[in-house]
Design a protein around this motif. Sequence first.
Motif, PDB file in Angstrom:
ATOM      1  N   SER A 203      14.306  -6.149  89.141  1.00  0.00           N
ATOM      2  CA  SER A 203      13.053  -6.634  88.568  1.00  0.00           C
ATOM      3  C   SER A 203      13.323  -7.853  87.700  1.00  0.00           C
ATOM      4  CB  SER A 203      12.392  -5.550  87.718  1.00  0.00           C
ATOM      5  OG  SER A 203      12.017  -4.468  88.505  1.00  0.00           O
ATOM      6  N   LEU A 204      14.406  -7.753  86.938  1.00  0.00           N
ATOM      7  CA  LEU A 204      14.800  -8.866  86.074  1.00  0.00           C
ATOM      8  C   LEU A 204      15.134 -10.088  86.919  1.00  0.00           C
ATOM      9  CD1 LEU A 204      15.427  -9.471  83.060  1.00  0.00           C
ATOM     10  CD2 LEU A 204      17.816  -9.021  83.612  1.00  0.00           C
ATOM     11  N   ALA A 205      15.882  -9.854  88.009  1.00  0.00           N
ATOM     12  CA  ALA A 205      16.263 -10.954  88.894  1.00  0.00           C
ATOM     13  C   ALA A 205      15.021 -11.619  89.456  1.00  0.00           C
ATOM     14  CB  ALA A 205      17.137 -10.413  90.023  1.00  0.00           C
ATOM     15  N   SER A 206      14.085 -10.772  89.882  1.00  0.00           N
ATOM     16  CA  SER A 206      12.859 -11.298  90.457  1.00  0.00           C
ATOM     17  C   SER A 206      12.097 -12.114  89.424  1.00  0.00           C
ATOM     18  CB  SER A 206      12.018 -10.124  90.951  1.00  0.00           C
ATOM     19  OG  SER A 206      10.911 -10.583  91.646  1.00  0.00           O
ATOM     20  N   GLU A 207      12.099 -11.605  88.200  1.00  0.00           N
ATOM     21  CA  GLU A 207      11.374 -12.283  87.134  1.00  0.00           C
ATOM     22  C   GLU A 207      12.017 -13.637  86.831  1.00  0.00           C
ATOM     23  OE1 GLU A 207      10.959  -9.793  83.737  1.00  0.00           O
ATOM     24  OE2 GLU A 207       9.774 -11.277  82.648  1.00  0.00           O
ATOM     25  N   SER A 208      13.350 -13.633  86.804  1.00  0.00           N
ATOM     26  CA  SER A 208      14.022 -14.884  86.464  1.00  0.00           C
ATOM     27  C   SER A 208      13.920 -15.897  87.602  1.00  0.00           C
ATOM     28  CB  SER A 208      15.490 -14.626  86.100  1.00  0.00           C
ATOM     29  OG  SER A 208      16.092 -13.878  87.105  1.00  0.00           O
ATOM     30  N   LEU A 209      13.575 -15.427  88.802  1.00  0.00           N
ATOM     31  CA  LEU A 209      13.339 -16.354  89.899  1.00  0.00           C
ATOM     32  C   LEU A 209      11.893 -16.842  89.884  1.00  0.00           C
ATOM     33  CD1 LEU A 209      15.325 -14.707  92.793  1.00  0.00           C
ATOM     34  CD2 LEU A 209      15.776 -16.901  91.708  1.00  0.00           C
ATOM     35  N   GLY A 210      11.150 -16.411  88.875  1.00  0.00           N
ATOM     36  CA  GLY A 210       9.807 -16.945  88.708  1.00  0.00           C
ATOM     37  C   GLY A 210       8.681 -16.073  89.221  1.00  0.00           C
ATOM     38  N   ALA A 211       8.979 -14.821  89.579  1.00  0.00           N
ATOM     39  CA  ALA A 211       7.918 -13.953  90.087  1.00  0.00           C
ATOM     40  C   ALA A 211       7.025 -13.502  88.938  1.00  0.00           C
ATOM     41  CB  ALA A 211       8.523 -12.744  90.778  1.00  0.00           C
ATOM     42  N   ASP A 212       5.731 -13.356  89.209  1.00  0.00           N
ATOM     43  CA  ASP A 212       4.864 -12.861  88.137  1.00  0.00           C
ATOM     44  C   ASP A 212       4.825 -11.331  88.162  1.00  0.00           C
ATOM     45  OD1 ASP A 212       3.215 -12.175  90.221  1.00  0.00           O
ATOM     46  OD2 ASP A 212       1.925 -13.929  89.998  1.00  0.00           O
ATOM     47  N   GLN A 213       4.207 -10.746  87.133  1.00  0.00           N
ATOM     48  CA  GLN A 213       4.187  -9.276  86.988  1.00  0.00           C
ATOM     49  C   GLN A 213       3.597  -8.588  88.222  1.00  0.00           C
ATOM     50  OE1 GLN A 213       5.326  -7.126  84.707  1.00  0.00           O
ATOM     51  NE2 GLN A 213       6.373  -8.810  83.703  1.00  0.00           N
ATOM     52  N   GLY A 214       2.529  -9.182  88.757  1.00  0.00           N
ATOM     53  CA  GLY A 214       1.857  -8.585  89.914  1.00  0.00           C
ATOM     54  C   GLY A 214       2.797  -8.469  91.098  1.00  0.00           C
ATOM     55  N   TRP A 215       3.565  -9.514  91.329  1.00  0.00           N
ATOM     56  CA  TRP A 215       4.508  -9.526  92.441  1.00  0.00           C
ATOM     57  C   TRP A 215       5.569  -8.443  92.241  1.00  0.00           C
ATOM     58  CZ3 TRP A 215       5.314 -11.929  97.093  1.00  0.00           C
ATOM     59  CH2 TRP A 215       6.602 -11.847  97.617  1.00  0.00           C
ATOM     60  N   ILE A 216       6.090  -8.361  91.010  1.00  0.00           N
ATOM     61  CA  ILE A 216       7.132  -7.369  90.719  1.00  0.00           C
ATOM     62  C   ILE A 216       6.589  -5.968  90.942  1.00  0.00           C
ATOM     63  CG2 ILE A 216       8.591  -6.396  88.892  1.00  0.00           C
ATOM     64  CD1 ILE A 216       8.763  -9.193  87.724  1.00  0.00           C
ATOM     65  N   LEU A 217       5.351  -5.755  90.463  1.00  0.00           N
ATOM     66  CA  LEU A 217       4.728  -4.448  90.634  1.00  0.00           C
ATOM     67  C   LEU A 217       4.571  -4.128  92.114  1.00  0.00           C
ATOM     68  CD1 LEU A 217       3.591  -2.468  88.483  1.00  0.00           C
ATOM     69  CD2 LEU A 217       1.328  -3.244  89.152  1.00  0.00           C
ATOM     70  N   ARG A 218       4.064  -5.084  92.868  1.00  0.00           N
ATOM     71  CA  ARG A 218       3.768  -4.859  94.286  1.00  0.00           C
ATOM     72  C   ARG A 218       5.026  -4.723  95.113  1.00  0.00           C
ATOM     73  NH1 ARG A 218       0.335  -8.928  94.238  1.00  0.00           N
ATOM     74  NH2 ARG A 218       1.619 -10.216  95.576  1.00  0.00           N
ATOM     75  N   LYS A 219       5.979  -5.611  94.834  1.00  0.00           N
ATOM     76  CA  LYS A 219       7.126  -5.700  95.740  1.00  0.00           C
ATOM     77  C   LYS A 219       8.292  -4.830  95.301  1.00  0.00           C
ATOM     78  CE  LYS A 219       6.055  -8.296  99.130  1.00  0.00           C
ATOM     79  NZ  LYS A 219       6.267  -7.909 100.511  1.00  0.00           N
ATOM     80  N   HIS A 220       8.382  -4.511  94.012  1.00  0.00           N
ATOM     81  CA  HIS A 220       9.569  -3.787  93.563  1.00  0.00           C
ATOM     82  C   HIS A 220       9.256  -2.402  93.009  1.00  0.00           C
ATOM     83  CE1 HIS A 220      12.033  -7.200  94.363  1.00  0.00           C
ATOM     84  NE2 HIS A 220      11.237  -7.980  93.648  1.00  0.00           N
ATOM     85  N   ILE A 221       8.282  -2.349  92.117  1.00  0.00           N
ATOM     86  CA  ILE A 221       8.060  -1.059  91.456  1.00  0.00           C
ATOM     87  C   ILE A 221       7.366  -0.063  92.383  1.00  0.00           C
ATOM     88  CG2 ILE A 221       6.931   0.082  89.509  1.00  0.00           C
ATOM     89  CD1 ILE A 221       7.580  -2.266  87.810  1.00  0.00           C
ATOM     90  N   ILE A 222       6.228  -0.462  92.972  1.00  0.00           N
ATOM     91  CA  ILE A 222       5.483   0.496  93.804  1.00  0.00           C
ATOM     92  C   ILE A 222       6.305   1.011  94.991  1.00  0.00           C
ATOM     93  CG2 ILE A 222       3.447   0.802  95.266  1.00  0.00           C
ATOM     94  CD1 ILE A 222       1.884  -0.823  93.240  1.00  0.00           C
ATOM     95  N   PRO A 223       6.925   0.131  95.786  1.00  0.00           N
ATOM     96  CA  PRO A 223       7.689   0.673  96.924  1.00  0.00           C
ATOM     97  C   PRO A 223       8.790   1.628  96.493  1.00  0.00           C
ATOM     98  CG  PRO A 223       7.452  -1.692  97.124  1.00  0.00           C
ATOM     99  CD  PRO A 223       6.936  -1.332  95.772  1.00  0.00           C
ATOM    100  N   ASN A 224       9.374   1.363  95.337  1.00  0.00           N
ATOM    101  CA  ASN A 224      10.491   2.217  94.921  1.00  0.00           C
ATOM    102  C   ASN A 224      10.046   3.532  94.302  1.00  0.00           C
ATOM    103  OD1 ASN A 224      13.110   0.982  95.487  1.00  0.00           O
ATOM    104  ND2 ASN A 224      12.204  -0.742  94.407  1.00  0.00           N
ATOM    105  N   THR A 225       8.800   3.593  93.814  1.00  0.00           N
ATOM    106  CA  THR A 225       8.307   4.853  93.261  1.00  0.00           C
ATOM    107  C   THR A 225       7.743   5.737  94.350  1.00  0.00           C
ATOM    108  OG1 THR A 225       6.861   3.275  92.187  1.00  0.00           O
ATOM    109  CG2 THR A 225       7.465   5.175  90.911  1.00  0.00           C
ATOM    110  N   LEU A 226       7.351   5.115  95.467  1.00  0.00           N
ATOM    111  CA  LEU A 226       6.636   5.842  96.506  1.00  0.00           C
ATOM    112  C   LEU A 226       7.411   7.052  97.012  1.00  0.00           C
ATOM    113  CD1 LEU A 226       3.921   4.844  97.134  1.00  0.00           C
ATOM    114  CD2 LEU A 226       4.754   3.835  99.244  1.00  0.00           C
TER     115      LEU A 226
END
Lengths: 311, 309
Positions: A203-226
């Motif tokens: 998530s940190l890597a994604s953030e430092s590459l310029g991703a916004d919170q929505g992207w992190i939530l959609r692409k990293h957090i939700i798929p991994n919690t599913l």
Amino acid sequence: MTELTKEMFERASEEQRNAEKIRRPSIKYWPDVWRRLKQNKLAMVGLVLIILITVMAIAGPMISGYTYYEQDYSNINVKPNSDFWFGTDELGRDLFTRTWYGARYSLLIGILAAAIDFTVGILYGGIAGVSSRRVDSIMMRIAEVIYSIPYLLVVILMSVVFSSQGSGTSLFVIILAMTITDWVPMAILVRGQVLQLKEAEYSLASESLGADQGWILRKHIIPNTLGPILVNVTLTIPRAIFAEATLGFLGLGLQAPKSSLGSLANDGLAGMAVGLTYQIIFPALLISLIMFSFNVLGDGLRDALDPRLRK
Amino acid sequence: MKKYLLKRFVMSIITLWAIVTITFFLMHAIPGNPFAKEGKMPPVVYENLQKKYGLDKPLYQQYLIYLGNLVRGDFGESMKSRVETVNDMIERGFPVSARLGAQALVFALIFGPALGAMAALYQNKMPDYISMIVAIIGISVPSFVMGTFLIQFVAKNVSFLPIGGWGEFKHTILPSFALGLMPLATMARLMRSSMLEVLNQDYIKTAKSKGLTKFAVIMKHAVRNAILPVVSVLGITISNLLVGSFVIEKIFGIPGLGMFFVKSIGNRDYTLIMGTTVFYALILVLMLLLVDITYMLVDPRIRLTEEGH
């Protein structure tokens, strides 16, 4: 330094050029989970049984030619035969129809309860996970208090309160009572996951590459919690079915002539006392099969989703 | 550690209060009057009954009186039984239920972790399969099904095991078994997976290479660490045993508190339902507190992190 001459260079062949190319399609997460789940024989047995039982719960009450409420006083307490496949009860009702009809209610209750737990748990846990520490800690304390109330006690209490004498408990009350404390494990799970994944390195890597919170939530957090959520849902269903069956067995289930597997087992207990064992065996067996199927499927799913077990 | 204990204690009190409050207002939200079943009665009698049970006072006063009585350990009177108070019934029923629950718990605690540990030590061999079968049966077969099958196929064929009743040790064998099987299975499963994890740790290798006997490695290093998750589910287990006892006591005809509770539901004996619910909650909250303290004593990490906060 040596001079570069034309002879030193050679045209790469087709084969060399493609050496680094990925030829096979890359296996995505969910197909991979499915592939590993398929290797787990017990989980597959569970899945097949769930499908079979669901189909029978839908079609079963229609194929015998009897209704669940029709009383036939000329055929009371008939042992299983070619006419009445599971026999009849003390009012002459066909137990084959009643058993599958009861399975229909049990499955419905399990699935609805799981759906409600899922929704409430994700909302509550998600909100707690992204809130400030103070709000989060208050929300979790409340959840803890709710969860330490023994939930079958609440279920029993609610069905006593919301059903007048002898009327049985309505489906709505049963599901309400079932979900009133049972959403807590889901909320705790979701909150833990969100807190953990929010800080995860990717998530940190994604953030430092310029991703916004929505992207992190959609692409990293939700798929991994599913994954863990799905496992929890498969284990919530048998818990709700078990709770409902216990309720029915204590005489607090749906109003007769409606039946659930638990109330059928309760009726069957009376039958067993006078030697009519078949009246309890079929519903009891079916409950056990349903519980078995969902539990082994949930276990299999947990193993399949765990990337540490990946070979 | 003292701070943690205090925090847990306060939480327990709050939980208990929440349960009492919810129970009280739920029971008073029931429409109609609790004496409807007694048939038509002269208004004077009705008024006297209302007065006797304090139902003529405003709700908040009733609530405060109830709380006050509870603090003094008075659970109130039964609405149906003219001779016994709720306290009498608890006094009569609880020792029976407690004995049944304790036996089931001991049964599960002895065999569950042992079965799980054996399964992990002999992974994919015979003991593993046996424990897996036991675990699957224990988890999929609800206790009321297990109870009825035990009566039907065991008690009816084995002469020294009675079908039901209460009094001697032989009466407790089948009910304890039926009640304890599910927690046993849960513990076995937990123990197996945590034991498998522990056995792969480096400190097990170290212990082995130090030249310790296999027995010492397993008992001192593996089991002691692997048993932690089992301790952590004790609270839930006790809660399940408590509810399971309603069903088991009904099937085997055991005169415990669960039977009173189930009967009070059938009779709509509101004060008894309320009293037993609150009593159950009290026992459970106490048990959860005890389990937490045990867990803290067994696992030093909890002590340290809680102090660190």
